[in-house]
Design an enzyme around this catalytic site. Structure first.
Site, short mmCIF file in Angstrom:
data_model
loop_
_atom_site.label_atom_id
_atom_site.label_comp_id
_atom_site.label_asym_id
_atom_site.label_seq_id
_atom_site.Cartn_x
_atom_site.Cartn_y
_atom_site.Cartn_z
N SER A 42 0.83 -1.20 0.00
CA SER A 42 0.00 0.00 0.00
C SER A 42 0.87 1.25 0.00
O SER A 42 2.07 1.21 0.32
CB SER A 42 -0.95 0.03 1.21
OG SER A 42 -0.36 0.69 2.31
N ILE A 43 0.23 2.37 -0.32
CA ILE A 43 0.91 3.66 -0.35
C ILE A 43 1.34 4.11 1.05
O ILE A 43 2.24 4.94 1.20
CB ILE A 43 -0.01 4.73 -0.99
CG1 ILE A 43 0.79 5.96 -1.41
CG2 ILE A 43 -1.18 5.08 -0.06
CD1 ILE A 43 0.02 6.93 -2.28
N LYS A 44 0.74 3.53 2.08
CA LYS A 44 1.02 3.94 3.45
C LYS A 44 2.45 3.61 3.90
O LYS A 44 2.92 4.16 4.90
CB LYS A 44 0.02 3.31 4.41
CG LYS A 44 -1.43 3.69 4.15
CD LYS A 44 -1.70 5.15 4.41
CE LYS A 44 -3.19 5.47 4.36
NZ LYS A 44 -3.49 6.86 4.70
N ASP A 45 3.13 2.72 3.18
CA ASP A 45 4.53 2.42 3.52
C ASP A 45 5.37 3.68 3.51
O ASP A 45 6.29 3.85 4.33
CB ASP A 45 5.12 1.43 2.52
CG ASP A 45 4.54 0.03 2.63
OD1 ASP A 45 3.71 -0.19 3.54
OD2 ASP A 45 4.90 -0.83 1.82
N ALA A 48 4.65 5.82 6.66
CA ALA A 48 4.93 5.09 7.90
C ALA A 48 6.41 5.21 8.26
O ALA A 48 6.77 5.52 9.40
CB ALA A 48 4.53 3.62 7.75
#
Length: 453
Positions: A42-45, A48
């Site tokens: 996901s783009i959240k890596d 994060a």
């Protein structure tokens, strides 16, 4: 040798992929930024790792510490992956509307997961925001990372996602379309792109039940806009600090149903296995087609991978239960018939009568009825085999020569499910309508219905 020192070095530099079928009605080129190529899918890596590294630099996160966060799943996965590499523990609070797959993956990555109710106010002590904040106060050497108000979130996209898109499109991008949740992706990416070209349009995709669109349009936080919704990853019941609404040119709302159906279409028609928010993003883009021209180049963010949702939007039963699937049912099939009188034989009538009915109506099977209810069946093949063994069977009562009754299915049974009942030994099914009348459905009926679907 070419290799990375650890998995975090593989984050970013995700591909742009042209969409062809699901956007065929649009006059312009649409490119998907496929973010599930990140290691956490996901783009959240991106954000994060940025939030953790900035917390380390600020001295807020110390060796052996615990990272605490309220997450819809994807941010938690990025944080958990980074925590493994950097030696931290993780505790995540998550809402009960999130998919079981997300919770299981977080646990697989070594995180402790606390499930909280969805339908409570953000400041309710039971909300996943409140629980995360409380734990951070109670647990020594811990930090509440707070993706919603931690500006490292949007900075990550300003530093990576925006520059990548600009470089990949050679500066030709005219529109950015992003499902809006925490605000980090759309604000950070949009800020960078607008610095390069102020004329680039930034469109946010919201969901019904979220207050973000109204806040953008009016500056008013209206809690009357807030109600439960199913879509994951976008929409909010408050305005996170990561938003700079001046960067966003338009907010478009998409229904839970339209987002789910479009995600399935993208997967089936483009071969890109996407999550819920990607479906919402493309559905929202199609709603705005009248604003697009042939010379436009649209980049839409595909936030995460479809494997997160196999128990939800990719589960036919889940979709059916919510009325999201467009399926033909037994009732639809019967309503399409011009003549629909059940041809049957009474249990006491002779087999010769059944043979005459089959010949006259050109049919291959009959239900055997008694007191208005089916008790068995007769078929051409069954009668043929019995006559070979005993020619006198033609004079027997139908109930003496009958085979097992046809299965009875409900009126709301999807046509596709009927294949489970009809086979070489069972050539038809029965259904009972609201008036108590029985109807028969044969293999031929199903073939016609599916051919005309």
């Amino acid at each position: 040798m070419a290799y990375y020192q650890h998995i975090l070095e593989t984050i970013g530099h995700t591909p742009l992929v042209k969409l062809n079928r699901v956007t065929a009605e649009l006059p312009c080129t649409v490119l998907a930024k496929v973010e599930f190529f990140n290691p956490g899918h996901s783009i959240k890596d991106r954000m994060a790792v940025k939030m953790i590294e900035d917390a380390e630099k600020a001295g807020l996160l110390k060796p052996g510490g615990t990272i605490i966060e309220g997450t819809s799943g994807n941010t938690g996965m990025g944080l958990a992956m980074a925590a493994i590499v950097k030696g931290y523990k993780c505790i995540f609070t998550i809402t009960d509307k999130q998919s079981k797959e997300k919770i299981d993956i977080l646990k697989a990555l070594g995180a402790e997961v606390i499930v909280c109710p969805t339908n409570v106010e953000p400041d309710d002590p039971r909300s996943y925001y409140s629980v995360a904040k409380r734990l951070a106060k109670e647990i020594p050497n811990s930090i509440y990372i707070d993706q919603y108000n931690n500006l490292s979130n949007r900075q990550a996209h300003y530093e990576t996602t925006g520059p990548e898109i600009w470089e990949q499109t050679e500066g030709k991008i005219t529109h950015l379309v992003v499902g809006a949740g925490t605000g980090g992706t759309i604000t950070g990416t949009g800020m960078f792109l607008k610095e390069k070209n102020p004329n680039i349009q930034v469109w946010a995709i919201d969901t019904y039940g979220s207050l973000l669109k109204k806040y953008h349009d009016t500056g008013e936080i209206d809690m009357n806009e807030v109600y439960p919704y199913i879509t994951e990853g976008i929409g909010e019941d408050f305005v996170p600090a990561n938003y700079d609404m001046s960067v966003i040119d338009h907010f478009e709302k998409v229904t839970d149903k339209d987002g789910a159906i479009m995600a399935r279409r993208i997967t089936k028609e483009e071969g890109i296995f996407v999550g819920y928010s990607a479906g919402s993003a493309v559905a929202g883009l199609l709603q705005l087609k009248d604003r697009l021209k042939p010379e436009h180049l649209v980049v839409v963010i595909f936030h995460d991978h479809g494997s997160r949702y196999v128990g939800k939007i990719y589960n036919d039963q889940w979709m059916l239960e919510r009325g999201f699937l467009h399926v033909k049912t037994v009732k639809d099939m019967l309503n399409a018939r011009v003549h629909d009188q059940l041809i049957a034989i009474e249990a006491h009538e002779p087999v010769t009568q059944a043979i005459e009915l089959m010949q006259h109506h050109d049919i291959g099977q009959l239900p055997v009825m008694k007191n208005g209810e089916p008790i068995g069946s007769l078929s051409e093949s069954g009668i043929f085999n019995k006559l070979l063994r005993d020619p006198h069977i033609r004079n027997a009562r139908a109930e003496e020569a009958m085979e097992k009754p046809f299965p009875v299915v409900g009126m709301d049974t999807p046509i596709e499910r009927l294949s489970a009942y009809i086979n070489k030994d069972n050539g038809a099914v029965l259904c009972k309508d609201e008036s108590g009348h029985y109807h028969i459905i044969t293999k031929y009926d199903i073939i016609v219905a599916l051919a005309n679907a």
